[in-house]
Scaffold this active site. Structure first.
Site, mmCIF file in Angstrom:
data_model
loop_
_atom_site.group_PDB
_atom_site.id
_atom_site.type_symbol
_atom_site.label_atom_id
_atom_site.label_comp_id
_atom_site.label_asym_id
_atom_site.label_seq_id
_atom_site.Cartn_x
_atom_site.Cartn_y
_atom_site.Cartn_z
ATOM 1 N N TYR A 1 -1.182 -0.277 10.127
ATOM 2 C CA TYR A 1 -1.227 -0.915 8.653
ATOM 3 C C TYR A 1 0.074 -0.579 7.840
ATOM 4 C CZ TYR A 1 -3.614 -1.702 3.912
ATOM 5 O OH TYR A 1 -3.984 -2.127 2.844
ATOM 6 N N ALA A 2 0.537 0.663 8.043
ATOM 7 C CA ALA A 2 1.655 1.224 7.322
ATOM 8 C C ALA A 2 2.915 0.474 7.907
ATOM 9 C CB ALA A 2 1.995 2.624 7.855
ATOM 10 N N SER B 1 2.716 -2.790 8.920
ATOM 11 C CA SER B 1 2.586 -4.123 8.541
ATOM 12 C C SER B 1 3.075 -4.135 7.000
ATOM 13 C CB SER B 1 1.387 -4.735 8.615
ATOM 14 O OG SER B 1 0.462 -3.841 7.748
ATOM 15 N N SER C 1 0.835 -1.015 0.162
ATOM 16 C CA SER C 1 -0.007 -0.110 -0.199
ATOM 17 C C SER C 1 1.041 1.208 -0.003
ATOM 18 C CB SER C 1 -0.784 0.035 1.267
ATOM 19 O OG SER C 1 -1.282 1.306 1.395
#
Lengths: 239, 235
Positions: free
Chosen positions: A147-148, A150, A134
Protein backbone atom coordinates in the site's frame (compact mmCIF):
# COMPACT_ATOMS: atom_id res chain seq x y z
CA UNK A 1 -19.47 26.85 -5.86
CA UNK A 2 -19.31 24.04 -8.39
CA UNK A 3 -22.44 24.75 -10.36
CA UNK A 4 -21.96 23.77 -14.05
CA UNK A 5 -18.78 21.85 -13.20
CA UNK A 6 -18.24 18.22 -14.14
CA UNK A 7 -16.62 16.21 -11.37
CA UNK A 8 -15.45 12.61 -11.78
CA UNK A 9 -14.78 10.62 -8.59
CA UNK A 10 -13.61 7.02 -8.26
CA UNK A 11 -14.47 4.70 -5.41
CA UNK A 12 -17.84 6.31 -4.58
CA UNK A 13 -19.75 3.33 -3.20
CA UNK A 14 -18.70 3.99 0.41
CA UNK A 15 -16.46 5.84 2.80
CA UNK A 16 -14.49 8.86 1.65
CA UNK A 17 -15.57 8.51 -1.99
CA UNK A 18 -19.25 8.52 -1.13
CA UNK A 19 -18.73 11.50 1.13
CA UNK A 20 -16.93 13.37 -1.65
CA UNK A 21 -19.74 12.70 -4.11
CA UNK A 22 -22.28 13.95 -1.58
CA UNK A 23 -20.30 17.13 -0.89
CA UNK A 24 -19.81 18.02 -4.55
CA UNK A 25 -23.49 17.40 -5.24
CA UNK A 26 -24.35 19.76 -2.39
CA UNK A 27 -22.13 22.37 -4.04
CA UNK A 28 -24.04 22.10 -7.31
CA UNK A 29 -21.68 19.93 -9.36
CA UNK A 30 -22.62 17.34 -11.94
CA UNK A 31 -20.97 14.25 -10.44
CA UNK A 32 -19.95 11.06 -12.17
CA UNK A 33 -18.99 8.32 -9.74
CA UNK A 34 -17.05 5.19 -10.63
CA UNK A 35 -17.37 2.08 -8.47
CA UNK A 36 -17.33 -1.66 -8.94
CA UNK A 37 -20.79 -2.11 -7.48
CA UNK A 38 -23.80 -2.14 -9.78
CA UNK A 39 -26.22 -1.54 -6.90
CA UNK A 40 -27.54 2.02 -6.58
CA UNK A 41 -25.68 3.88 -3.84
CA UNK A 42 -27.72 4.91 -0.82
CA UNK A 43 -27.67 8.62 -0.19
CA UNK A 44 -26.60 9.61 -3.71
CA UNK A 45 -30.06 9.69 -5.26
CA UNK A 46 -29.74 12.92 -7.20
CA UNK A 47 -30.48 14.01 -10.77
CA UNK A 48 -26.95 15.36 -11.00
CA UNK A 49 -25.33 12.05 -10.03
CA UNK A 50 -24.47 9.32 -12.53
CA UNK A 51 -23.07 6.02 -11.37
CA UNK A 52 -20.61 4.31 -13.72
CA UNK A 53 -20.09 0.70 -12.68
CA UNK A 54 -16.72 -0.82 -13.49
CA UNK A 55 -13.15 -1.23 -12.31
CA UNK A 56 -10.45 1.42 -12.51
CA UNK A 57 -8.11 -1.37 -13.64
CA UNK A 58 -10.25 -1.99 -16.75
CA UNK A 59 -8.81 0.31 -19.43
CA UNK A 60 -11.65 -0.34 -21.87
CA UNK A 61 -14.16 0.66 -19.22
CA UNK A 62 -12.19 3.83 -18.40
CA UNK A 63 -12.03 4.82 -22.06
CA UNK A 64 -15.75 4.23 -22.45
CA UNK A 65 -16.60 6.20 -19.29
CA UNK A 66 -14.52 9.22 -20.30
CA UNK A 67 -15.90 9.12 -23.84
CA UNK A 68 -19.44 9.14 -22.45
CA UNK A 69 -18.78 12.11 -20.17
CA UNK A 70 -17.02 14.14 -22.87
CA UNK A 71 -19.77 13.39 -25.39
CA UNK A 72 -22.32 14.84 -22.99
CA UNK A 73 -20.42 17.77 -21.52
CA UNK A 74 -17.32 18.36 -23.69
CA UNK A 75 -15.23 18.68 -20.52
CA UNK A 76 -14.18 17.26 -17.16
CA UNK A 77 -13.35 19.97 -14.65
CA UNK A 78 -12.28 17.88 -11.68
CA UNK A 79 -10.89 14.34 -11.40
CA UNK A 80 -10.61 12.79 -7.95
CA UNK A 81 -8.67 9.52 -7.86
CA UNK A 82 -9.97 8.04 -4.64
CA UNK A 83 -10.46 4.33 -5.38
CA UNK A 84 -7.96 2.09 -3.65
CA UNK A 85 -7.50 -1.30 -2.04
CA UNK A 86 -5.40 -2.60 0.81
CA UNK A 87 -4.12 -6.09 1.66
CA UNK A 88 -1.97 -5.69 4.73
CA UNK A 89 0.77 -8.10 5.77
CA UNK A 90 4.23 -7.81 7.21
CA UNK A 91 6.88 -7.82 4.50
CA UNK A 92 8.26 -11.22 5.53
CA UNK A 93 4.86 -12.84 5.00
CA UNK A 94 3.52 -10.68 2.16
CA UNK A 95 2.95 -12.63 -1.04
CA UNK A 96 3.82 -11.41 -4.50
CA UNK A 97 0.09 -11.54 -5.35
CA UNK A 98 -0.70 -9.18 -2.47
CA UNK A 99 2.03 -6.77 -3.51
CA UNK A 100 1.14 -6.82 -7.20
CA UNK A 101 -2.63 -6.55 -6.67
CA UNK A 102 -2.45 -3.48 -4.45
CA UNK A 103 0.26 -1.77 -6.53
CA UNK A 104 -1.53 -2.41 -9.81
CA UNK A 105 -5.02 -1.44 -8.59
CA UNK A 106 -4.00 1.69 -6.74
CA UNK A 107 -1.25 3.05 -8.97
CA UNK A 108 -2.32 1.85 -12.42
CA UNK A 109 -5.97 2.67 -11.69
CA UNK A 110 -5.01 6.25 -10.87
CA UNK A 111 -2.58 6.46 -13.77
CA UNK A 112 -4.96 5.19 -16.45
CA UNK A 113 -7.73 7.56 -15.44
CA UNK A 114 -5.31 10.46 -15.31
CA UNK A 115 -3.96 9.58 -18.77
CA UNK A 116 -7.52 9.41 -20.11
CA UNK A 117 -8.60 12.76 -18.67
CA UNK A 118 -5.47 14.86 -19.28
CA UNK A 119 -5.93 15.40 -23.05
CA UNK A 120 -9.40 16.86 -22.43
CA UNK A 121 -8.18 19.10 -19.63
CA UNK A 122 -5.27 20.16 -21.82
CA UNK A 123 -7.64 21.05 -24.65
CA UNK A 124 -9.72 23.14 -22.23
CA UNK A 125 -6.54 24.61 -20.73
CA UNK A 126 -7.83 23.99 -17.25
CA UNK A 127 -8.51 21.21 -14.81
CA UNK A 128 -8.02 20.00 -11.26
CA UNK A 129 -6.77 16.53 -10.39
CA UNK A 130 -6.78 15.39 -6.79
CA UNK A 131 -5.16 12.10 -5.80
CA UNK A 132 -6.07 10.46 -2.53
CA UNK A 133 -2.87 9.02 -1.14
CA UNK A 134 -2.12 8.14 2.48
CA UNK A 135 0.27 8.78 5.31
CA UNK A 136 1.65 5.36 4.36
CA UNK A 137 2.85 6.80 1.08
CA UNK A 138 4.53 9.71 2.83
CA UNK A 139 6.31 7.91 5.66
CA UNK A 140 5.64 4.18 5.28
CA UNK A 141 3.68 1.96 7.65
CA UNK A 142 4.24 -1.46 9.16
CA UNK A 143 2.29 -4.10 7.35
CA UNK A 144 1.75 -1.94 4.27
CA UNK A 145 4.78 -2.37 2.05
CA UNK A 146 2.41 -2.79 -0.92
CA UNK A 147 0.00 0.00 0.00
CA UNK A 148 2.80 2.42 0.90
CA UNK A 149 4.60 1.66 -2.35
CA UNK A 150 1.43 2.24 -4.39
CA UNK A 151 0.64 5.51 -2.64
CA UNK A 152 4.25 6.65 -2.94
CA UNK A 153 4.03 5.98 -6.67
CA UNK A 154 0.92 8.17 -6.84
CA UNK A 155 2.79 10.94 -4.99
CA UNK A 156 5.50 10.76 -7.67
CA UNK A 157 2.84 10.84 -10.36
CA UNK A 158 1.19 13.87 -8.70
CA UNK A 159 4.44 15.81 -8.87
CA UNK A 160 5.11 14.73 -12.45
CA UNK A 161 1.66 15.82 -13.66
CA UNK A 162 1.93 19.10 -11.76
CA UNK A 163 5.31 19.84 -13.35
CA UNK A 164 4.38 18.83 -16.87
CA UNK A 165 0.90 20.35 -17.10
CA UNK A 166 1.06 23.41 -14.88
CA UNK A 167 1.43 25.72 -17.86
CA UNK A 168 -1.73 24.20 -19.36
CA UNK A 169 -3.71 25.40 -16.37
CA UNK A 170 -3.96 21.89 -14.94
CA UNK A 171 -3.43 21.44 -11.23
CA UNK A 172 -2.51 18.17 -9.56
CA UNK A 173 -2.35 17.77 -5.81
CA UNK A 174 -2.57 14.91 -3.36
CA UNK A 175 -4.38 14.51 -0.06
CA UNK A 176 -2.73 12.35 2.55
CA UNK A 177 -5.09 11.26 5.33
CA UNK A 178 -4.29 9.03 8.28
CA UNK A 179 -7.10 7.23 10.10
CA UNK A 180 -10.47 8.43 8.88
CA UNK A 181 -13.71 7.15 10.36
CA UNK A 182 -14.84 4.73 7.63
CA UNK A 183 -15.29 0.96 7.38
CA UNK A 184 -11.79 0.75 5.89
CA UNK A 185 -10.36 1.09 9.42
CA UNK A 186 -12.90 -1.23 11.04
CA UNK A 187 -10.55 -4.20 10.66
CA UNK A 188 -7.61 -2.35 12.23
CA UNK A 189 -7.21 -3.29 15.90
CA UNK A 190 -7.44 -0.53 18.47
CA UNK A 191 -3.97 -1.60 19.61
CA UNK A 192 -2.67 -0.16 16.32
CA UNK A 193 -4.88 2.93 16.17
CA UNK A 194 -4.43 4.07 19.77
CA UNK A 195 -0.63 4.56 19.65
CA UNK A 196 -1.03 6.65 16.50
CA UNK A 197 -3.70 8.80 18.12
CA UNK A 198 -1.54 9.28 21.19
CA UNK A 199 1.01 11.00 18.92
CA UNK A 200 -1.66 13.02 17.12
CA UNK A 201 -2.12 16.61 18.29
CA UNK A 202 -5.89 16.43 17.87
CA UNK A 203 -6.05 13.01 19.54
CA UNK A 204 -8.80 11.60 17.33
CA UNK A 205 -9.48 10.06 13.94
CA UNK A 206 -10.60 12.31 11.12
CA UNK A 207 -14.06 12.45 9.58
CA UNK A 208 -15.21 12.02 6.02
CA UNK A 209 -16.57 15.57 6.06
CA UNK A 210 -13.14 16.92 6.98
CA UNK A 211 -11.64 15.13 3.98
CA UNK A 212 -14.42 16.48 1.76
CA UNK A 213 -13.81 20.04 2.94
CA UNK A 214 -10.12 19.78 2.04
CA UNK A 215 -10.98 18.25 -1.34
CA UNK A 216 -13.46 21.02 -2.11
CA UNK A 217 -10.69 23.53 -1.38
CA UNK A 218 -8.25 21.81 -3.75
CA UNK A 219 -10.92 21.61 -6.45
CA UNK A 220 -11.84 25.26 -6.11
CA UNK A 221 -10.26 28.50 -7.29
CA UNK A 222 -9.13 29.10 -3.69
CA UNK A 223 -6.20 26.74 -4.37
CA UNK A 224 -5.12 28.36 -7.62
CA UNK A 225 -1.54 28.84 -6.52
CA UNK A 226 -1.11 25.31 -5.24
CA UNK A 227 0.02 22.39 -7.34
CA UNK A 228 2.27 19.38 -6.84
CA UNK A 229 1.53 19.47 -3.12
CA UNK A 230 0.89 16.59 -0.76
CA UNK A 231 -1.54 17.96 1.79
CA UNK A 232 -1.40 16.07 5.04
CA UNK A 233 -4.72 15.53 6.81
CA UNK A 234 -3.41 13.78 9.87
CA UNK A 235 -4.70 15.72 12.87
CA UNK A 236 -1.15 16.85 13.65
CA UNK A 237 0.50 13.43 13.70
CA UNK A 238 4.03 13.64 15.12
CA UNK A 239 3.92 17.43 14.75
CA UNK B 1 40.42 -5.31 5.23
CA UNK B 2 37.50 -7.56 6.10
CA UNK B 3 35.95 -8.97 2.95
CA UNK B 4 32.31 -7.99 2.66
CA UNK B 5 29.39 -9.01 0.48
CA UNK B 6 27.60 -6.28 -1.42
CA UNK B 7 24.28 -7.00 -3.10
CA UNK B 8 23.88 -4.52 -5.94
CA UNK B 9 20.33 -4.13 -7.28
CA UNK B 10 19.52 -2.94 -10.81
CA UNK B 11 23.07 -1.77 -11.67
CA UNK B 12 22.69 0.11 -14.93
CA UNK B 13 24.95 3.16 -15.37
CA UNK B 14 28.50 4.47 -15.43
CA UNK B 15 28.52 5.28 -11.72
CA UNK B 16 27.34 1.74 -10.87
CA UNK B 17 30.11 0.27 -13.01
CA UNK B 18 32.65 2.44 -11.21
CA UNK B 19 31.30 1.47 -7.78
CA UNK B 20 31.33 -2.23 -8.62
CA UNK B 21 34.88 -2.07 -10.00
CA UNK B 22 36.00 -0.25 -6.85
CA UNK B 23 34.47 -2.91 -4.59
CA UNK B 24 36.01 -5.71 -6.61
CA UNK B 25 39.42 -4.01 -6.43
CA UNK B 26 39.00 -3.90 -2.66
CA UNK B 27 38.55 -7.70 -2.66
CA UNK B 28 34.87 -7.64 -1.74
CA UNK B 29 32.26 -9.94 -3.22
CA UNK B 30 29.64 -8.17 -5.34
CA UNK B 31 26.42 -9.98 -6.20
CA UNK B 32 24.39 -8.45 -9.01
CA UNK B 33 20.60 -8.62 -8.75
CA UNK B 34 18.60 -7.65 -11.83
CA UNK B 35 21.53 -5.91 -13.55
CA UNK B 36 20.99 -4.11 -16.83
CA UNK B 37 22.21 -6.14 -19.81
CA UNK B 38 25.30 -4.02 -20.40
CA UNK B 39 26.58 -4.41 -16.85
CA UNK B 40 25.59 -8.07 -16.74
CA UNK B 41 27.93 -8.61 -19.67
CA UNK B 42 30.65 -6.32 -18.27
CA UNK B 43 30.71 -8.19 -14.97
CA UNK B 44 30.00 -11.68 -16.18
CA UNK B 45 32.38 -13.10 -13.56
CA UNK B 46 30.13 -12.00 -10.68
CA UNK B 47 27.24 -14.03 -9.26
CA UNK B 48 24.01 -12.73 -10.79
CA UNK B 49 20.33 -13.26 -9.99
CA UNK B 50 17.73 -12.02 -12.46
CA UNK B 51 14.12 -11.81 -11.33
CA UNK B 52 11.14 -11.08 -13.54
CA UNK B 53 7.77 -9.97 -12.22
CA UNK B 54 6.30 -13.41 -11.67
CA UNK B 55 6.79 -15.70 -8.71
CA UNK B 56 10.14 -17.51 -9.06
CA UNK B 57 10.40 -19.86 -6.12
CA UNK B 58 13.60 -21.61 -7.23
CA UNK B 59 15.44 -18.37 -7.88
CA UNK B 60 14.25 -16.89 -4.58
CA UNK B 61 15.45 -19.98 -2.74
CA UNK B 62 18.79 -19.90 -4.58
CA UNK B 63 19.39 -16.28 -3.54
CA UNK B 64 18.28 -16.95 0.01
CA UNK B 65 20.59 -19.99 0.26
CA UNK B 66 23.47 -17.98 -1.21
CA UNK B 67 22.99 -15.30 1.43
CA UNK B 68 22.83 -17.86 4.24
CA UNK B 69 26.17 -19.25 3.09
CA UNK B 70 27.83 -15.85 2.71
CA UNK B 71 26.45 -14.28 5.89
CA UNK B 72 28.34 -16.79 7.98
CA UNK B 73 31.49 -15.15 6.77
CA UNK B 74 30.68 -11.45 6.33
CA UNK B 75 27.94 -8.84 6.86
CA UNK B 76 25.38 -8.09 4.12
CA UNK B 77 25.08 -4.71 2.50
CA UNK B 78 22.53 -3.84 -0.19
CA UNK B 79 22.81 -0.98 -2.67
CA UNK B 80 19.89 -0.31 -4.99
CA UNK B 81 21.02 1.66 -8.03
CA UNK B 82 19.38 4.81 -9.32
CA UNK B 83 16.25 3.83 -11.22
CA UNK B 84 16.62 3.84 -14.98
CA UNK B 85 12.95 3.40 -15.86
CA UNK B 86 12.02 5.87 -18.59
CA UNK B 87 9.10 7.83 -17.14
CA UNK B 88 9.02 10.58 -19.75
CA UNK B 89 5.81 9.21 -21.25
CA UNK B 90 4.16 8.21 -17.97
CA UNK B 91 1.31 10.72 -18.42
CA UNK B 92 0.54 9.64 -21.98
CA UNK B 93 1.57 6.02 -22.53
CA UNK B 94 0.09 3.05 -20.67
CA UNK B 95 3.24 1.05 -21.41
CA UNK B 96 5.22 3.40 -19.16
CA UNK B 97 2.94 2.56 -16.23
CA UNK B 98 3.36 -1.17 -16.79
CA UNK B 99 7.15 -0.75 -17.00
CA UNK B 100 7.05 0.93 -13.59
CA UNK B 101 4.97 -1.80 -11.93
CA UNK B 102 7.16 -4.49 -13.51
CA UNK B 103 10.28 -2.81 -12.11
CA UNK B 104 8.78 -2.45 -8.63
CA UNK B 105 7.52 -6.05 -8.69
CA UNK B 106 10.97 -7.35 -9.67
CA UNK B 107 12.51 -5.42 -6.80
CA UNK B 108 9.91 -6.81 -4.40
CA UNK B 109 10.61 -10.39 -5.49
CA UNK B 110 14.33 -10.06 -4.91
CA UNK B 111 13.96 -8.20 -1.61
CA UNK B 112 11.55 -10.89 -0.40
CA UNK B 113 14.24 -13.51 -0.95
CA UNK B 114 16.43 -11.50 1.43
CA UNK B 115 13.71 -10.72 3.97
CA UNK B 116 14.61 -13.45 6.45
CA UNK B 117 18.32 -12.81 5.98
CA UNK B 118 17.92 -9.16 6.94
CA UNK B 119 16.23 -10.11 10.19
CA UNK B 120 18.75 -12.83 11.06
CA UNK B 121 22.00 -11.15 9.98
CA UNK B 122 21.16 -7.46 10.04
CA UNK B 123 22.71 -5.17 7.49
CA UNK B 124 22.14 -1.99 5.55
CA UNK B 125 19.98 -1.23 2.53
CA UNK B 126 20.45 2.00 0.59
CA UNK B 127 18.31 3.17 -2.31
CA UNK B 128 20.14 5.61 -4.60
CA UNK B 129 18.01 8.25 -6.29
CA UNK B 130 18.21 11.34 -8.41
CA UNK B 131 16.24 14.37 -7.35
CA UNK B 132 13.25 15.30 -9.46
CA UNK B 133 13.10 18.63 -7.69
CA UNK B 134 16.62 19.95 -8.10
CA UNK B 135 17.18 18.69 -11.58
CA UNK B 136 19.38 21.36 -13.01
CA UNK B 137 19.44 20.09 -16.53
CA UNK B 138 15.72 19.32 -16.65
CA UNK B 139 16.42 15.78 -17.66
CA UNK B 140 13.89 13.06 -16.95
CA UNK B 141 14.02 11.33 -13.59
CA UNK B 142 12.11 8.41 -12.23
CA UNK B 143 9.81 10.38 -9.95
CA UNK B 144 7.15 7.67 -9.66
CA UNK B 145 9.64 4.87 -8.92
CA UNK B 146 11.58 7.07 -6.52
CA UNK B 147 8.64 7.98 -4.35
CA UNK B 148 7.28 4.44 -4.46
CA UNK B 149 10.61 3.04 -3.30
CA UNK B 150 10.98 5.70 -0.64
CA UNK B 151 7.66 4.69 0.91
CA UNK B 152 8.70 1.02 0.62
CA UNK B 153 12.07 1.84 2.24
CA UNK B 154 10.41 3.60 5.17
CA UNK B 155 8.05 0.67 5.68
CA UNK B 156 10.99 -1.76 5.80
CA UNK B 157 12.79 0.57 8.20
CA UNK B 158 9.77 0.48 10.54
CA UNK B 159 9.24 -3.28 10.31
CA UNK B 160 12.91 -4.12 10.89
CA UNK B 161 13.50 -1.53 13.59
CA UNK B 162 15.66 -2.99 16.34
CA UNK B 163 16.85 -6.04 14.36
CA UNK B 164 20.18 -4.57 13.29
CA UNK B 165 18.89 -3.95 9.77
CA UNK B 166 18.47 -0.38 8.53
CA UNK B 167 17.03 1.04 5.31
CA UNK B 168 17.69 4.54 3.96
CA UNK B 169 17.75 6.49 0.68
CA UNK B 170 20.32 8.84 -0.77
CA UNK B 171 19.37 11.56 -3.23
CA UNK B 172 22.61 11.86 -5.14
CA UNK B 173 24.23 15.08 -6.33
CA UNK B 174 25.31 15.62 -9.88
CA UNK B 175 28.36 13.52 -10.55
CA UNK B 176 31.25 13.32 -12.94
CA UNK B 177 33.80 10.57 -13.59
CA UNK B 178 36.60 12.25 -11.64
CA UNK B 179 37.49 15.39 -9.67
CA UNK B 180 38.73 17.29 -12.71
CA UNK B 181 35.55 16.56 -14.67
CA UNK B 182 33.46 17.45 -11.61
CA UNK B 183 35.07 20.91 -11.36
CA UNK B 184 34.61 21.48 -15.08
CA UNK B 185 30.95 20.51 -14.89
CA UNK B 186 30.34 22.79 -11.95
CA UNK B 187 31.86 25.74 -13.80
CA UNK B 188 29.59 25.06 -16.75
CA UNK B 189 26.47 25.17 -14.60
CA UNK B 190 25.01 28.62 -14.60
CA UNK B 191 23.69 29.93 -11.32
CA UNK B 192 21.75 27.53 -9.17
CA UNK B 193 18.34 26.85 -7.76
CA UNK B 194 17.10 29.59 -5.46
CA UNK B 195 20.63 30.95 -5.22
CA UNK B 196 22.25 27.71 -4.08
CA UNK B 197 25.30 26.52 -6.03
CA UNK B 198 24.91 22.97 -7.23
CA UNK B 199 27.20 20.31 -5.85
CA UNK B 200 29.11 18.20 -8.36
CA UNK B 201 30.95 15.21 -6.94
CA UNK B 202 33.27 12.62 -8.40
CA UNK B 203 32.31 8.97 -8.63
CA UNK B 204 35.12 8.18 -6.19
CA UNK B 205 33.78 10.50 -3.51
CA UNK B 206 30.26 9.15 -3.69
CA UNK B 207 31.32 5.51 -3.92
CA UNK B 208 33.48 5.92 -0.82
CA UNK B 209 30.70 7.69 1.07
CA UNK B 210 28.04 5.12 0.25
CA UNK B 211 30.19 2.08 0.92
CA UNK B 212 31.37 3.58 4.22
CA UNK B 213 27.77 4.28 5.11
CA UNK B 214 26.41 0.81 4.38
CA UNK B 215 29.23 -0.80 6.35
CA UNK B 216 29.19 1.46 9.41
CA UNK B 217 25.69 2.86 9.78
CA UNK B 218 23.69 1.56 12.70
CA UNK B 219 21.79 4.66 13.78
CA UNK B 220 20.11 6.24 10.78
CA UNK B 221 16.99 4.38 9.69
CA UNK B 222 14.12 5.28 7.38
CA UNK B 223 15.79 8.48 6.25
CA UNK B 224 15.91 10.09 2.82
CA UNK B 225 19.23 11.96 2.79
CA UNK B 226 19.93 14.51 0.09
CA UNK B 227 23.34 15.50 -1.25
CA UNK B 228 21.88 18.76 -2.41
CA UNK B 229 21.98 22.39 -1.32
CA UNK B 230 20.14 23.07 1.90
CA UNK B 231 16.60 23.53 0.70
CA UNK B 232 13.40 22.19 2.09
CA UNK B 233 12.80 20.13 -1.03
CA UNK B 234 14.67 16.85 -1.08
CA UNK B 235 13.33 14.09 -3.27
Amino acid sequence: MFSQQIVLITGVSRGIGKGLAHSFLQEGAQVYGICRSTDPIDGLENDRFTQLSGSVTDQAFITSAITEIIARHQKIDVLINNAGVAQDALFQTMSFAQFDHVLSTNFLGTLHLTQAVLPHMQKAQKGKIINMVSQSGVSGREGQANYACSKGAIIGLTRTVARQYGKDGIYCNALSPTFISTDMIDHIPQSIIEPVLSHTALGRVGSVQEISDATLYLASTASNYQTGAVVRLDGGLAV
Amino acid sequence: MTSRTYLYFHANNEFDAHAIETLIAQQHLVVLINPADNLSVQFTQLPQFKFNDTVQVELSNALSDFIDQRAEQSPLHVIHAVNNIDERAVTTDTAAGFAITRHLNQGFQAMKALADGFRVYGGNLVFLMQSDTLNYQHSATSSVCNHAQNAFMMTLAREYQGTGFTANSFVLPMMAADTKQAKKRKRELKGGVLGARPLVSSYQEITRYITDFVTTNSLLNGQCIAFTPCLEMKL
